[in-house]
Design an enzyme around this catalytic site. Structure first.
Site, PDB file in Angstrom:
ATOM      1  N   PRO A   1       0.801  -1.233   0.000  1.00  0.00           N
ATOM      2  CA  PRO A   1       0.000   0.000   0.000  1.00  0.00           C
ATOM      3  C   PRO A   1       0.830   1.278   0.000  1.00  0.00           C
ATOM      4  CG  PRO A   1      -0.042  -1.026   2.163  1.00  0.00           C
ATOM      5  CD  PRO A   1       0.647  -1.991   1.247  1.00  0.00           C
TER       6      PRO A   1
ATOM      7  N   GLY B   1       4.626   3.355  -4.936  1.00  0.00           N
ATOM      8  CA  GLY B   1       4.114   4.257  -5.961  1.00  0.00           C
ATOM      9  C   GLY B   1       3.302   5.404  -5.410  1.00  0.00           C
TER      10      GLY B   1
ATOM     11  N   THR C   1       0.065  -5.715   2.160  1.00  0.00           N
ATOM     12  CA  THR C   1       1.205  -6.136   2.963  1.00  0.00           C
ATOM     13  C   THR C   1       1.364  -5.233   4.179  1.00  0.00           C
ATOM     14  OG1 THR C   1       2.769  -4.794   1.682  1.00  0.00           O
ATOM     15  CG2 THR C   1       2.398  -7.052   0.949  1.00  0.00           C
TER      16      THR C   1
ATOM     17  N   ASN D   1       9.828 -10.056  -5.498  1.00  0.00           N
ATOM     18  CA  ASN D   1      10.761 -11.069  -5.015  1.00  0.00           C
ATOM     19  C   ASN D   1      10.162 -11.864  -3.859  1.00  0.00           C
ATOM     20  OD1 ASN D   1      12.937 -11.636  -2.713  1.00  0.00           O
ATOM     21  ND2 ASN D   1      13.952 -11.888  -4.682  1.00  0.00           N
TER      22      ASN D   1
ATOM     23  N   THR E   1      10.699   1.672  -7.991  1.00  0.00           N
ATOM     24  CA  THR E   1      11.596   2.676  -8.553  1.00  0.00           C
ATOM     25  C   THR E   1      12.185   2.225  -9.881  1.00  0.00           C
ATOM     26  OG1 THR E   1      12.169   3.382  -6.314  1.00  0.00           O
ATOM     27  CG2 THR E   1      13.625   4.095  -8.096  1.00  0.00           C
TER      28      THR E   1
ATOM     29  N   LYS F   1      17.905 -14.238 -22.386  1.00  0.00           N
ATOM     30  CA  LYS F   1      16.666 -14.943 -22.665  1.00  0.00           C
ATOM     31  C   LYS F   1      16.046 -15.322 -21.326  1.00  0.00           C
ATOM     32  CE  LYS F   1      17.987 -16.681 -27.227  1.00  0.00           C
ATOM     33  NZ  LYS F   1      18.118 -17.872 -28.100  1.00  0.00           N
TER      34      LYS F   1
ATOM     35  N   GLU G   1      18.737  -6.999  -2.236  1.00  0.00           N
ATOM     36  CA  GLU G   1      18.687  -7.169  -0.784  1.00  0.00           C
ATOM     37  C   GLU G   1      19.774  -8.138  -0.339  1.00  0.00           C
ATOM     38  OE1 GLU G   1      16.738  -5.327   0.989  1.00  0.00           O
ATOM     39  OE2 GLU G   1      15.541  -4.528  -0.676  1.00  0.00           O
TER      40      GLU G   1
END
Length: 336
Positions: free
Chosen positions: A9, A12, A39, A71, A93, A217, A280
């Site tokens: 939430p 962005g 989350t 991730n 980002t 690829k 991370e």
């Protein structure tokens, strides 16, 4: 069919929250009974919910947020025998994974509407195993001095300036970059020598740059291993310039560039070598990377995904052109 939208939430500038009703309606129109989960700040919030939803029999999990949220969702389902389809709505980002899948990055609703094309790709996923844990990654594994800048860039700076923040921090760190004795095993050989860093890449986009792996690829079962065999600031700046000029860095004698399905990496002298997974901290070496071929079915803009980037004609935007000019000025000054 059921879909679960797992969204951050705070991503962005809270645009996800404001567009959530429209996003849910798009998946409903595509034939999914759709619900949402916001989350929380608790560790592994998105990961735990993704695993729960997968085990509850959901057919589609939508990861809405930055690369970190994506991730986490991948880590929630990658180890399961039954894995639902995945979709992503990028609101971070750099949005490296969205770049690779050609998902719209500046319009959350348009990103959700990709479901209407009914196109998927079976994506390779990376697994990093050390003494303490198995961790999955979707874009990049790395180690070395320059990878530390990912931890050091403040989140507020990332959100305002995007990858310009990495430029600024990277330029600050370059004088401190040192070579590390590394032992790296890959499918066709072994590297024993001094290196400032290495990358294990699954896609062509790293940190917002789409030329680092110009021939990537998404589903061939191969990592791209890049070892940078110099810590000299001028040489590193020149490599960055070559990369921004169409992926020409891969031809440099300071680069080892290999395709491989497995990698074993450690420092050669027993010193600590921290592993970076999708931006991370992912534990310490020794670490074994394994490519899990075509492991997760991902909603994608398949018709827009090239088999390989044409290194002879890669678009360089104004920011990158300015960075190239600054590199040239720096290198000119230091070579006088």
């Amino acid at each position: 069919m059921r879909a679960r939208v797992i969204y951050n939430p705070t991503s962005g500038k809270e645009l996800l929250r404001r567009n959530l009703v429209d996003i849910l309606q798009i998946y409903e129109n595509a034939g999914y009974e759709t619900s949402a989960f916001a989350t929380t700040p608790e560790p592994n919030s998105a990961r735990n919910e993704a695993k729960r939803a997968a085990e509850a029999g959901f057919d589609l999990i939508v990861a809405a947020g930055g690369d970190g949220t994506i991730n986490e969702v991948v880590n929630g389902i990658a180890g399961l025998e039954r894995r639902p389809k995945m979709a992503i709505i990028p609101a971070g980002t750099t949005n490296d994974y969205a770049r690779a899948l050609h998902i719209p990055r500046n319009d959350l609703v348009a990103a959700a509407e990709i479901i209407e094309k009914k196109q998927t790709v079976l994506m390779d996923i990376g697994r990093a195993k050390n003494k303490k844990q198995d961790t999955y990654f979707i874009n990049i594994g790395a180690a070395g001095y320059l990878t530390e800048l990912t931890y050091d860039v403040p989140s507020q700076l990332k959100s305002v300036f995007g990858y310009l923040a990495y430029f600024a921090k990277g330029a600050e760190m370059l004088p401190r970059v040192k070579e590390i004795p590394m032992h790296i095993e890959y499918d066709d050989g072994v590297f024993d020598g001094q290196a400032s860093m290495f990358f294990v890449a699954l896609t062509n986009s790293v940190g917002g740059f789409e030329q680092i792996v110009p021939d990537s690829k998404l589903d061939d079962g191969k990592f791209t291993l890049i070892i940078i065999k110099t810590a000299n600031m001028i040489e590193i700046l020149h490599l960055i310039r070559l990369m921004l000029s169409g992926g020409k860095h891969i031809e440099s004698p300071y680069i080892l560039y290999k395709k491989t399905s497995k990698i074993l990496a450690r420092s050669a002298d027993g010193s600590k070598l921290m592993i970076n997974l999708d931006g991370e901290y992912g534990g310490d070496a020794p670490v074994e990377f394994t490519n899990l071929r075509q492991h997760i079915e991902m909603i994608a803009n398949v018709e827009e995904i090239p088999n390989a980037v044409d290194t002879k004609d890669v678009y360089v935007d104004d920011v990158e052109e300015q960075f190239i000019r600054e590199i040239d000025e720096l290198t000119d000054e230091d070579t006088k």
